[in-house]
Design a protein around this motif. Structure first.
Motif, PDB file in Angstrom:
ATOM      1  N   GLU A   1      73.659  57.274 105.018  1.00 40.77           N
ATOM      2  CA  GLU A   1      73.746  58.217 103.901  1.00 40.77           C
ATOM      3  C   GLU A   1      75.166  58.682 103.625  1.00 40.77           C
ATOM      4  O   GLU A   1      75.416  59.360 102.628  1.00 40.77           O
ATOM      5  CB  GLU A   1      72.862  59.437 104.172  1.00 40.77           C
ATOM      6  CG  GLU A   1      71.372  59.130 104.195  1.00 40.77           C
ATOM      7  CD  GLU A   1      70.922  58.559 105.522  1.00 40.77           C
ATOM      8  OE1 GLU A   1      71.770  58.450 106.433  1.00 40.77           O
ATOM      9  OE2 GLU A   1      69.735  58.211 105.647  1.00 40.77           O
ATOM     10  N   GLY A   2      76.111  58.403 104.536  1.00 33.30           N
ATOM     11  CA  GLY A   2      77.476  58.857 104.304  1.00 33.30           C
ATOM     12  C   GLY A   2      78.243  59.020 105.590  1.00 33.30           C
ATOM     13  O   GLY A   2      77.751  58.764 106.678  1.00 33.30           O
ATOM     14  N   ASP A   3      79.504  59.434 105.464  1.00 34.62           N
ATOM     15  CA  ASP A   3      80.342  59.644 106.636  1.00 34.62           C
ATOM     16  C   ASP A   3      81.233  60.850 106.406  1.00 34.62           C
ATOM     17  O   ASP A   3      81.259  61.444 105.331  1.00 34.62           O
ATOM     18  CB  ASP A   3      81.177  58.405 106.956  1.00 34.62           C
ATOM     19  CG  ASP A   3      82.099  58.015 105.797  1.00 34.62           C
ATOM     20  OD1 ASP A   3      82.160  58.759 104.797  1.00 34.62           O
ATOM     21  OD2 ASP A   3      82.754  56.970 105.904  1.00 34.62           O
ATOM     22  N   GLY A   4      81.956  61.223 107.470  1.00 36.55           N
ATOM     23  CA  GLY A   4      82.848  62.363 107.353  1.00 36.55           C
ATOM     24  C   GLY A   4      83.882  62.374 108.451  1.00 36.55           C
ATOM     25  O   GLY A   4      83.707  61.767 109.503  1.00 36.55           O
ATOM     26  N   THR A   5      84.979  63.065 108.197  1.00 38.08           N
ATOM     27  CA  THR A   5      86.075  63.139 109.152  1.00 38.08           C
ATOM     28  C   THR A   5      86.471  64.586 109.376  1.00 38.08           C
ATOM     29  O   THR A   5      86.471  65.395 108.446  1.00 38.08           O
ATOM     30  CB  THR A   5      87.304  62.362 108.635  1.00 38.08           C
ATOM     31  OG1 THR A   5      86.982  61.001 108.511  1.00 38.08           O
ATOM     32  CG2 THR A   5      88.479  62.519 109.595  1.00 38.08           C
ATOM     33  N   PHE A   6      86.801  64.905 110.662  1.00 38.94           N
ATOM     34  CA  PHE A   6      87.368  66.215 110.992  1.00 38.94           C
ATOM     35  C   PHE A   6      88.757  65.988 111.563  1.00 38.94           C
ATOM     36  O   PHE A   6      88.949  65.163 112.454  1.00 38.94           O
ATOM     37  CB  PHE A   6      86.486  66.919 112.022  1.00 38.94           C
ATOM     38  CG  PHE A   6      87.192  68.043 112.749  1.00 38.94           C
ATOM     39  CD1 PHE A   6      87.527  69.218 112.082  1.00 38.94           C
ATOM     40  CD2 PHE A   6      87.553  67.907 114.068  1.00 38.94           C
ATOM     41  CE1 PHE A   6      88.189  70.236 112.739  1.00 38.94           C
ATOM     42  CE2 PHE A   6      88.219  68.926 114.739  1.00 38.94           C
ATOM     43  CZ  PHE A   6      88.537  70.090 114.075  1.00 38.94           C
ATOM     44  N   ILE A   7      89.771  66.663 111.076  1.00 36.50           N
ATOM     45  CA  ILE A   7      91.155  66.502 111.542  1.00 36.50           C
ATOM     46  C   ILE A   7      91.777  67.871 111.760  1.00 36.50           C
ATOM     47  O   ILE A   7      91.825  68.696 110.845  1.00 36.50           O
ATOM     48  CB  ILE A   7      92.010  65.710 110.525  1.00 36.50           C
ATOM     49  CG1 ILE A   7      91.415  64.311 110.310  1.00 36.50           C
ATOM     50  CG2 ILE A   7      93.452  65.612 110.996  1.00 36.50           C
ATOM     51  CD1 ILE A   7      92.119  63.516 109.234  1.00 36.50           C
ATOM     52  N   ASP A   8      92.211  68.119 112.997  1.00 38.26           N
ATOM     53  CA  ASP A   8      92.897  69.370 113.334  1.00 38.26           C
ATOM     54  C   ASP A   8      93.838  69.119 114.509  1.00 38.26           C
ATOM     55  O   ASP A   8      93.538  69.466 115.646  1.00 38.26           O
ATOM     56  CB  ASP A   8      91.871  70.445 113.688  1.00 38.26           C
ATOM     57  CG  ASP A   8      92.523  71.813 113.936  1.00 38.26           C
ATOM     58  OD1 ASP A   8      93.704  71.981 113.568  1.00 38.26           O
ATOM     59  OD2 ASP A   8      91.857  72.696 114.504  1.00 38.26           O
ATOM     60  N   PRO A   9      94.986  68.461 114.289  1.00 41.61           N
ATOM     61  CA  PRO A   9      95.893  68.087 115.385  1.00 41.61           C
ATOM     62  C   PRO A   9      96.375  69.297 116.176  1.00 41.61           C
ATOM     63  O   PRO A   9      96.654  70.371 115.610  1.00 41.61           O
ATOM     64  CB  PRO A   9      97.052  67.391 114.669  1.00 41.61           C
ATOM     65  CG  PRO A   9      96.501  66.987 113.350  1.00 41.61           C
ATOM     66  CD  PRO A   9      95.502  68.036 112.978  1.00 41.61           C
ATOM     67  N   SER A  10      96.501  69.106 117.493  1.00 43.31           N
ATOM     68  CA  SER A  10      97.046  70.139 118.368  1.00 43.31           C
ATOM     69  C   SER A  10      98.523  69.860 118.644  1.00 43.31           C
ATOM     70  O   SER A  10      99.087  68.899 118.140  1.00 43.31           O
ATOM     71  CB  SER A  10      96.258  70.193 119.670  1.00 43.31           C
ATOM     72  OG  SER A  10      94.914  70.552 119.427  1.00 43.31           O
ATOM     73  N   SER A  11      99.108  70.686 119.498  1.00 45.20           N
ATOM     74  CA  SER A  11     100.547  70.606 119.770  1.00 45.20           C
ATOM     75  C   SER A  11     100.933  69.297 120.458  1.00 45.20           C
ATOM     76  O   SER A  11     100.158  68.741 121.231  1.00 45.20           O
ATOM     77  CB  SER A  11     100.968  71.785 120.654  1.00 45.20           C
ATOM     78  OG  SER A  11     102.309  71.642 121.089  1.00 45.20           O
ATOM     79  N   ASP A  12     102.146  68.831 120.168  1.00 39.17           N
ATOM     80  CA  ASP A  12     102.704  67.670 120.864  1.00 39.17           C
ATOM     81  C   ASP A  12     103.653  68.077 121.982  1.00 39.17           C
ATOM     82  O   ASP A  12     104.209  67.228 122.665  1.00 39.17           O
ATOM     83  CB  ASP A  12     103.476  66.772 119.872  1.00 39.17           C
ATOM     84  CG  ASP A  12     102.544  65.995 118.967  1.00 39.17           C
ATOM     85  OD1 ASP A  12     101.370  65.828 119.340  1.00 39.17           O
ATOM     86  OD2 ASP A  12     102.993  65.558 117.890  1.00 39.17           O
ATOM     87  N   THR A  13     103.862  69.380 122.179  1.00 37.39           N
ATOM     88  CA  THR A  13     104.824  69.870 123.176  1.00 37.39           C
ATOM     89  C   THR A  13     104.091  70.576 124.311  1.00 37.39           C
ATOM     90  O   THR A  13     103.475  71.630 124.093  1.00 37.39           O
ATOM     91  CB  THR A  13     105.824  70.850 122.533  1.00 37.39           C
ATOM     92  OG1 THR A  13     106.457  70.219 121.422  1.00 37.39           O
ATOM     93  CG2 THR A  13     106.865  71.286 123.558  1.00 37.39           C
ATOM     94  N   PRO A  14     104.120  70.019 125.524  1.00 35.20           N
ATOM     95  CA  PRO A  14     103.405  70.653 126.633  1.00 35.20           C
ATOM     96  C   PRO A  14     104.161  71.861 127.175  1.00 35.20           C
ATOM     97  O   PRO A  14     105.377  71.981 127.020  1.00 35.20           O
ATOM     98  CB  PRO A  14     103.344  69.538 127.677  1.00 35.20           C
ATOM     99  CG  PRO A  14     104.564  68.710 127.411  1.00 35.20           C
ATOM    100  CD  PRO A  14     104.777  68.761 125.928  1.00 35.20           C
ATOM    101  N   ALA A  15     103.425  72.740 127.832  1.00 30.07           N
ATOM    102  CA  ALA A  15     104.050  73.865 128.512  1.00 30.07           C
ATOM    103  C   ALA A  15     104.785  73.373 129.751  1.00 30.07           C
ATOM    104  O   ALA A  15     104.607  72.237 130.197  1.00 30.07           O
ATOM    105  CB  ALA A  15     102.987  74.889 128.889  1.00 30.07           C
TER     106      ALA A  15
END
Length: 942
Positions: free
Chosen positions: A346-360
């Protein structure tokens, strides 16, 4: 140089080598992250053997082969296999002609972080250089053409060429025009009378080129000008094409017909009739009959087919369609979903919410991709998914997109219905130093205390207190993972120091503390560090020393414990742990009482130095420890409650030294051997002597001398039966097995096994002449804390005679020995005793009191010595305590076949011996190294 090619081929074709390392054989440097074991071979030097009239046809090439492994034994085994593959080999390998290969030397190297061992072997390859060409002559520079004897360039002008004059036999300038300037000057071109005329061309007549004209017949056009245009022929093919052309009469009315009346073919008319009526063509997507757009479209809106309506309708947003399901349903603790994709019919979907690339600080970022078959659900949990990809630490989000898209589109995971999601997690970075607790088998400790670094993420070992001013300081580790002994010495010089806090290295904060100075174990006194077996130790006085654990270990139960320690030989009872159930303890030793109930004696498995002990009461445990031998104890505790203290139980306080205590609340039985080997490798100072100084003719010792040796140390007779006694995880004599075999009976050595590899066992079949090794009352015979063999006037062990040449061979023997004051093993003079004696034709040395054999000054009786003798041709050189004592002529000695006994009749050794090593090659250059090795283990002299 191509000698390295031959080296690789020889090793790669040797199954003894490849069975260990597989294909991991590298020139110069190993590939990064290569797992041990592996081999690296490096070119050291090339020495050509030049000839008088040309270059070298034979090169001597020196290589170094580094054989790396995680254990000392495996590195040595690999080195032995490499030597066997290369030494004395000759032949042609991959086009390289090897005349011979000769083994030169071997050394041992160690690498920490992680601990690795390497046996380093050097070889000389003699490589024949076939088909060597010798250069002829020397290039001439700065010369000119005119300098040549057969070239005359006199009067040459610009642009002029030279030509060879056969009469003069030299090269001379040609005419001033520079050679041939006209076609007619060529030897194969001849013009007719008068030269070429206008229109002439050159024709080849079979031998030369000449001017002439062409006739029509010569080119197949002889009748062209003689035929009228009307009669000129047309080819059949041309006529056929012309006949197929339409008759112009059929189009006689074309120009007279209006465009509207011009006819169309039937096919054209049919195609036109099929075209859509342009008056009804839609201009917007919403004009289509099966599309229904509700309201004004917004960004990222998608068309979804609605089965009921039979049309595509604008419904939900494409991006972030599954935000709630991914973030709420899948997020756990510190793991975040930063991308998701789900698709069904019936369809598709995408969720995108990138996190940080710099570690502590001290962290790394880990990104992973998970998959499941089926559409996403808001009740999904991470356990519903399968991990299909893990990115390298600190991979940036932008660098993950292509990989995610590939899984989305791929044939394996991109088959609807399916769901993918990508996670982000921040974890502790791997330590630069790898300790026992960082190893998979050693992880999971509840509490860990040691005088070495157990955890690369921990930097502090203990807090010590200075007696002179009660000042305290925290002590860490050096770069090798040892406690920082230099810092302790600097802080404590001129006074003594005790330990007020023993840091827990498990990361759980269960530090062991002692606030009362008088109750703190000592770590520095008398101007030196407290040590046992060469490693730093805490010294407990048996009166009031001990630690309380800041936070009780184990919320419900403790399962396993590993303890490295030494019990003082005068101690009769001590305990290790206390728990919270009626203050009961797990006992380690107590003499005089066999009752176990009062001490909650719940140990289900008890191991000493890796050997299982059968214990049923406290006396069994005490008997395993009496004699003061340093040991590694492994306790399978069954299940006891929380542990609240170390070495601290009122009337049962430990007297002795402690080095390491590691406590687990989980079952570590499957990892026990690995943990014991790790501890044993560090706390033993027994570096197998023959691994470094190989080539012994015979070697007898109560410690392991060769890491590849797999036999026992001695065979022991207990008055009724014989048993082989081997070595423990420290490479020392297995005193636990010895005590089990002898019990309350004395034990005597019937065989002392040769560890040189030559199987030259020293034996005694007469029981009354066997040297003693175990006392039924006092336990193992010890000298300076190490097991020893005790001889008397008639004890001896015989082995196959080793013969030496008077001219070129040397005998070297090492022995640590002791003779009591007043004993007279030969000659009848009090105070005189022999270091060791041999048969009547053999090499001997003694202390003063004899003039028939080599003599040396009297030493103090009752003191342990290290003696080392070199027999050089007709002279004997003896050293004691690392210093050459004297040299004396002794030409009659040619053979050795006895230990402890000189010639019978009271010339035997009255005292103890621990080690004999004989070489039949000169070891003068190795004397210091051998003495240092022996002294490091036996601690004979400072």
């Amino acid at each position: 140089m191509n000698a390295g090619i031959a080296a690789y081929v020889i090793l790669a074709q040797n199954t003894d080598v490849t069975d260990i390392v597989g294909v991991n054989i590298f020139p110069e440097v190993a590939e990064q992250e290569t797992a041990t074991p592996f081999i690296v071979y490096q070119l050291l030097s090339v020495a050509p053997e030049d000839t008088h009239d040309g270059p070298s046809t034979l090169d001597e090439v020196r290589f170094e082969f580094l054989c790396y492994a995680d254990s000392y034994a495996l590195a040595a085994d690999l080195g032995s296999k490499v030597r066997g593959a290369l030494d004395r080999v000759s032949g042609t390998y991959n086009g390289v002609n090897v005349e011979s290969i000769q083994f030169n030397d071997v050394d041992i190297d160690t690498i920490d972080a992680p601990r690795r061992f390497a046996q380093v072997l050097t070889f000389t390859f003699r490589i024949k250089r076939d088909n060597v060409e010798i250069a002829q002559g020397t290039p001439v520079t700065g010369a000119k053409l005119g300098d040549l004897y057969d070239v005359d360039t006199t009067g040459v002008t610009d642009g002029q060429v030279i030509a060879y004059d056969a009469a003069a036999q030299e090269w001379q300038p040609a005419d001033d025009a520079g050679g041939v300037t006209q076609l007619g000057q060529l030897t194969d071109v001849q013009f007719g009378q008068g030269g070429p005329e206008s229109g002439d061309l050159l024709k080849y007549d079979g031998s030369e080129w000449t001017n002439d004209s062409l006739t029509k017949s010569e080119i197949g056009l002889g009748n062209v000008d003689n035929t009228s245009d009307a009669s000129k022929p047309v080819s059949t093919a041309t006529q056929t094409e012309l006949n197929a052309k339409a008759n112009s009469a059929d189009f006689s009315n074309v120009d007279n017909t209006s465009d509207a009346d011009k006819p169309l073919s039937t096919a054209t008319q049919t195609a036109l009739n099929a075209k859509a009526d342009t008056s009804a063509v839609p201009t917007d997507l919403n004009d289509l009959s099966d599309v229904s757009i509700v309201g004004t479209p917004v960004g990222n809106q998608a068309l979804i087919y609605n089965t009921t309506a039979g049309a595509f309708k604008s419904q939900v947003s494409y991006t972030n369609r599954f935000e709630d399901e991914v973030e709420d349903g899948l997020q756990i603790a510190t793991i975040f979903a930063e991308r998701g994709y789900s698709v069904k019919a019936e369809g598709d979907g995408t969720f995108i919410d990138p996190s940080s690339d710099t570690p502590a600080s001290g962290k790394v970022i880990q990104r992973k991709i998970y998959h499941k078959t089926g559409f996403i659900s808001d009740s999904d949990v991470i356990g519903d998914y399968t991990l299909i990809h893990t990115f390298a630490d600190d991979t940036a989000y932008a660098d993950t997109v292509a990989v995610f898209d590939a899984f989305e589109d791929g044939a394996t995971y991109g088959v609807p219905p399916f769901t993918l999601f990508q996670t982000w997690e921040q974890v502790t970075a791997a330590p630069s130093f790898t300790g026992l607790l960082n190893e998979t088998y050693g992880s999971g400790a509840e509490a860990a205390y040691s005088t070495r670094r157990l955890n690369g993420n921990v930097t502090e070992c203990m807090v010590i207190r200075r007696a002179s001013d009660s000042t305290t300081t925290t002590i860490g580790f050096d770069t090798e993972g040892n406690i920082d002994e230099a810092a302790i010495t600097t802080f404590c010089t001129g006074t003594s120091c005790t330990v007020s806090e023993w840091k827990d290295q498990s990361g759980n904060g269960n530090d062991a503390t002692q606030a009362t100075a008088a109750n703190q174990p000592t770590i520095y006194t008398g101007g030196q560090l407290v040590k046992e077996g060469g490693r730093l130790s805490l010294d407990f006085d048996g009166t009031n020393d001990g630690f309380a654990i800041q936070t009780a270990v184990g919320t419900s139960a403790v399962k396993y414990a590993f303890v490295t320690h030494l019990v003082d030989s005068t101690d009769t009872k001590w305990s290790l742990f206390t728990d919270d159930v009626n203050s009961a303890v797990v006992p380690i030793a107590q003499s005089g009482s066999t009752s176990g109930a009062a001490f909650s004696f719940s140990i289900t498995n008890f191991f000493k130095d890796g050997i299982s002990l059968s214990v049923s009461n406290r006396d069994d445990v005490y008997n395993a420890y009496k004699g003061g031998v340093n040991a590694l104890t492994t306790l399978d505790l069954g299940t006891i409650g929380e542990i609240q203290a170390l070495f601290n139980r009122t009337a049962f306080l430990m007297k002795g030294k402690g080095q390491e205590v590691i406590i687990y609340t989980s079952d570590k039985s499957t990892d026990r051997t690995s943990i014991e080997e790790n501890i044993g490798d560090y706390f033993t100072q027994n570096t197998p002597l023959l691994d470094t100084y190989s080539g012994a003719a015979a070697a007898y010792s109560l410690r392991l001398l060769d890491s590849t040796y797999t036999g026992a140390a001695v065979e022991v007779y207990n008055g009724s039966s014989y048993a082989d006694i081997g070595f423990n995880v420290f490479g020392e004599l297995d005193t636990v097995a010895l005590a089990d075999h002898c019990g309350s009976s004395d034990g005597f050595v019937s065989k002392w096994y040769d560890q040189s590899g030559n199987t030259n066992t020293a034996a005694q079949t007469t029981t009354s002449n066997m040297p003693k090794i175990y006392d039924g009352t006092n336990g193992v015979i010890l000298e300076n804390g190490k097991p020893a063999v005790e001889g008397d006037s008639n004890d001896s062990l015989t082995f196959t005679s080793i013969t030496f040449s008077d001219l070129c061979f040397v005998n070297v023997s090492t022995i640590s020995y002791n003779a009591p004051v007043g004993d007279a093993p030969y000659g009848g003079a009090s105070g005189n005793f022999g270091a060791y004696g041999l048969n009547s034709t053999s090499l001997r040395w003694r202390f003063s009191g004899s003039t028939t054999d080599f003599t040396i000054p009297v030493q103090t009786n009752g003191t342990q010595y290290l003696a080392f003798a070199n027999r050089l041709s007709n002279s004997l050189q003896v050293s004691f305590q690392g210093n050459v004592l004297a040299t004396k002529t002794n030409g009659a000695s040619t053979a050795i076949s006895l230990l402890l006994d000189g010639n019978g009749g009271g010339l035997g050794l009255l005292g103890t011996a621990q080690e004999f090593i004989f070489y039949n090659s000169d070891q003068s250059s190795n004397r210091t190294g051998i003495e240092t090795n022996v002294n490091t283990f036996y601690n004979i002299y400072s």
